[in-house]
Write a protein that holds these residues in place. Structure first.
Motif, PDB file in Angstrom:
ATOM      1  N   GLU A 136      21.159 -13.609  15.135  1.00 21.34           N
ATOM      2  CA  GLU A 136      21.936 -13.997  13.953  1.00 21.34           C
ATOM      3  C   GLU A 136      23.392 -13.568  14.084  1.00 21.34           C
ATOM      4  N   LEU A 137      23.602 -12.352  14.574  1.00 22.99           N
ATOM      5  CA  LEU A 137      24.968 -11.854  14.769  1.00 22.99           C
ATOM      6  C   LEU A 137      25.707 -12.696  15.791  1.00 22.99           C
ATOM      7  N   ASP A 138      25.016 -13.081  16.860  1.00 22.94           N
ATOM      8  CA  ASP A 138      25.614 -13.922  17.886  1.00 22.94           C
ATOM      9  C   ASP A 138      26.081 -15.245  17.274  1.00 22.94           C
ATOM     10  N   GLY A 139      25.268 -15.810  16.403  1.00 23.20           N
ATOM     11  CA  GLY A 139      25.653 -17.051  15.738  1.00 23.20           C
ATOM     12  C   GLY A 139      26.840 -16.865  14.811  1.00 23.20           C
ATOM     13  N   ALA A 140      26.808 -15.807  14.016  1.00 26.86           N
ATOM     14  CA  ALA A 140      27.897 -15.545  13.065  1.00 26.86           C
ATOM     15  C   ALA A 140      29.187 -15.170  13.795  1.00 26.86           C
ATOM     16  N   ALA A 141      29.061 -14.568  14.953  1.00 20.64           N
ATOM     17  CA  ALA A 141      30.252 -14.163  15.705  1.00 20.64           C
ATOM     18  C   ALA A 141      31.085 -15.379  16.109  1.00 20.64           C
ATOM     19  N   GLY A 142      30.431 -16.532  16.201  1.00 18.68           N
ATOM     20  CA  GLY A 142      31.175 -17.750  16.530  1.00 18.68           C
ATOM     21  C   GLY A 142      32.291 -18.029  15.532  1.00 18.68           C
ATOM     22  N   ALA A 143      32.012 -17.814  14.252  1.00 23.75           N
ATOM     23  CA  ALA A 143      33.035 -18.032  13.224  1.00 23.75           C
ATOM     24  C   ALA A 143      34.167 -17.024  13.367  1.00 23.75           C
ATOM     25  N   LEU A 182      29.818  -5.508   4.998  1.00 18.50           N
ATOM     26  CA  LEU A 182      30.326  -5.963   6.298  1.00 18.50           C
ATOM     27  C   LEU A 182      31.165  -4.874   6.957  1.00 18.50           C
ATOM     28  N   LEU A 183      32.056  -4.258   6.203  1.00 19.87           N
ATOM     29  CA  LEU A 183      32.923  -3.209   6.741  1.00 19.87           C
ATOM     30  C   LEU A 183      32.107  -2.015   7.238  1.00 19.87           C
ATOM     31  N   ARG A 184      31.122  -1.589   6.451  1.00 23.00           N
ATOM     32  CA  ARG A 184      30.263  -0.472   6.895  1.00 23.00           C
ATOM     33  C   ARG A 184      29.553  -0.824   8.196  1.00 23.00           C
ATOM     34  N   GLY A 185      28.997  -2.012   8.259  1.00 24.34           N
ATOM     35  CA  GLY A 185      28.268  -2.438   9.447  1.00 24.34           C
ATOM     36  C   GLY A 185      29.162  -2.564  10.670  1.00 24.34           C
ATOM     37  N   VAL A 186      30.331  -3.133  10.485  1.00 22.38           N
ATOM     38  CA  VAL A 186      31.250  -3.310  11.624  1.00 22.38           C
ATOM     39  C   VAL A 186      31.757  -1.954  12.116  1.00 22.38           C
ATOM     40  N   ARG A 187      32.028  -1.038  11.201  1.00 19.45           N
ATOM     41  CA  ARG A 187      32.470   0.307  11.622  1.00 19.45           C
ATOM     42  C   ARG A 187      31.402   0.999  12.459  1.00 19.45           C
ATOM     43  N   GLU A 188      30.151   0.914  12.029  1.00 24.89           N
ATOM     44  CA  GLU A 188      29.072   1.544  12.782  1.00 24.89           C
ATOM     45  C   GLU A 188      28.857   0.829  14.112  1.00 24.89           C
ATOM     46  N   PHE A 189      28.936  -0.482  14.105  1.00 17.99           N
ATOM     47  CA  PHE A 189      28.813  -1.257  15.338  1.00 17.99           C
ATOM     48  C   PHE A 189      29.894  -0.817  16.330  1.00 17.99           C
TER      49      PHE A 189
END
Length: 181
Positions: free
Chosen positions: A17-24, A136-143
């Motif tokens: 799912e992340l791979d798909g969303a990363a396209g945007a 989204l911000l929390r997730g991206v920071r941890e990523f």
């Protein structure tokens, strides 16, 4: 939970799912790059960004981080020096080793790119709920934290030096080309 072979189950599904969303996200990113840095190729921009992150980096380390052959990285740097984006300086310890630094022009270009990228990202974020933006911000920071930890602990990458197709499925194409920034 992940084991020695890699993630399984929900992590793999989420990765898809992340791979798909990363396209945007990459579309927004690429639109900003095309609008701001049209005179630099994606490989050149990535090299400039690596030098920014590792000021004073030597050519061998740059080639490793870009997953390129040393000769390809050297030609790439030659073009960036000619374009006024990089400066070469003899090393402080070993004068035969060259360290790479950004020029003021390159720093200005990166600042302009980031302003354009942030404006484009803000346009998308403005259409999201506050709750979703915060998640989204929390997730991206941890990523980011985990990805940087993995990058720092990973063994050095040895660029493909054979002829023909590399011994892995490379959807990007030319294994000597740097990945997009």
């Amino acid at each position: 939970m992940a084991d020695e072979r890699g993630p399984a189950g929900p992590e793999l599904s989420m990765a898809a799912e992340l791979d798909g969303a990363a396209g945007a996200l990459l579309s927004v990113w690429e639109a900003a790059r095309e609008g701001t840095t049209s005179r630099l190729s994606a490989a050149q921009l990535r090299a400039v960004m690596v030098v920014e992150r590792h000021d004073g980096i030597n050519l061998r380390r740059l080639a490793t981080l870009l997953d390129m052959l040393l000769s390809s990285a050297s030609r790439l740097c030659d073009r960036l020096v000619a374009a006024g984006m990089l400066e070469r300086e003899p090393g402080r310890v070993d004068r035969r080793e060259i360290s790479l630094h950004l020029t003021p022009e390159a720093r200005g270009l990166l600042a302009e790119l980031r302003r354009d990228r942030r404006r484009r990202l803000a346009d998308v974020l403005a259409r999201m709920s506050d709750e979703d933006r915060q998640a989204l911000l929390r997730g991206v920071r941890e990523f980011d934290r985990v990805a940087r930890d993995l990058e720092e602990s990973a063994p050095p990458v040895v660029p493909w030096q054979g002829s023909g197709v590399p011994p892995h499925d490379d959807a990007i194409g030319d294994p000597s080309a740097a990945r997009s920034a």
